[in-house]
Scaffold this motif. Structure first.
Motif, PDB file in Angstrom:
ATOM      1  N   PRO A 114      12.156  85.169  40.176  1.00 32.74           N
ATOM      2  CA  PRO A 114      11.128  84.129  40.200  1.00 32.74           C
ATOM      3  C   PRO A 114      11.702  82.810  40.729  1.00 32.74           C
ATOM      4  CG  PRO A 114      11.957  84.397  37.969  1.00 32.74           C
ATOM      5  CD  PRO A 114      12.612  85.465  38.817  1.00 32.74           C
ATOM      6  N   ALA A 146      10.320  78.646  41.441  1.00 32.04           N
ATOM      7  CA  ALA A 146       9.256  77.647  41.343  1.00 32.04           C
ATOM      8  C   ALA A 146       9.176  76.882  42.661  1.00 32.04           C
ATOM      9  CB  ALA A 146       9.534  76.682  40.196  1.00 32.04           C
ATOM     10  N   ILE A 159       4.903  79.945  40.641  1.00 27.98           N
ATOM     11  CA  ILE A 159       6.033  80.866  40.679  1.00 27.98           C
ATOM     12  C   ILE A 159       5.802  81.892  41.776  1.00 27.98           C
ATOM     13  CG2 ILE A 159       7.402  82.540  39.362  1.00 27.98           C
ATOM     14  CD1 ILE A 159       7.542  79.612  38.308  1.00 27.98           C
ATOM     15  N   LEU A 183      11.748  77.365  34.555  1.00 32.21           N
ATOM     16  CA  LEU A 183      10.533  77.870  35.196  1.00 32.21           C
ATOM     17  C   LEU A 183       9.287  77.407  34.442  1.00 32.21           C
ATOM     18  CD1 LEU A 183      11.807  81.441  36.054  1.00 32.21           C
ATOM     19  CD2 LEU A 183      11.152  79.681  37.719  1.00 32.21           C
TER      20      LEU A 183
END
Length: 142
Positions: free
Chosen positions: A54, A56, A47, A37
């Protein structure tokens, strides 16, 4: 050390959740997940939260921001090349040998015209299709 992500704050927290994440639900990430990330953020991604985790994704720039950005870039390029035009014309007026050859000066003028025409192009504001300075001019600008 464990890294936690808090979907509510969008923050990453080392160790036990603290700060803005106190009393909020957080998910624990492996070091590899966290590093992936972080690398994505360094590559210009943003994000988002998907099902509490989370993820990306490529950053989406609103069209009006992209248009404004490209117009600013274009205006900056025209300003940054103005001194070359002025120097060349001053050298001619003073009957000095010009720094730029006739072909280089013509290329500079064509580049500046392409910059002025850029906002009217069908592909505007796609960065991939920006006008490109001739190599001899790009060298002068560095």
């Amino acid at each position: 050390m464990a890294i936690f992500f808090c979907p509510e704050t969008g923050g990453f927290y080392p160790g036990e959740p603290y700060g803005d994440a106190i009393d909020k639900v957080c998910v624990e990430l492996s070091q590899e997940e966290y590093q992936d990330l972080r690398d994505s953020i360094d590559q210009g991604k943003e994000i988002i939260v998907v099902n509490g985790w989370p993820k990306a994704v490529d950053r989406v720039t609103p069209p009006e921001q992209m248009i404004a950005f490209e117009r600013n870039w274009r205006d900056s390029e025209i300003r940054n090349t103005e001194w070359l035009v002025t120097r060349h014309r001053d050298e001619q007026d003073l009957q000095l040998p010009p720094t730029l050859t006739l072909d280089q000066f013509s290329g500079l003028l064509a580049y500046r015209q392409a910059l002025r025409d850029w906002p009217q192009a069908e592909v505007f504001p796609d960065l991939e299709f920006r006008p490109v300075a001739p190599a001899s001019i790009a060298e002068q600008l560095q």
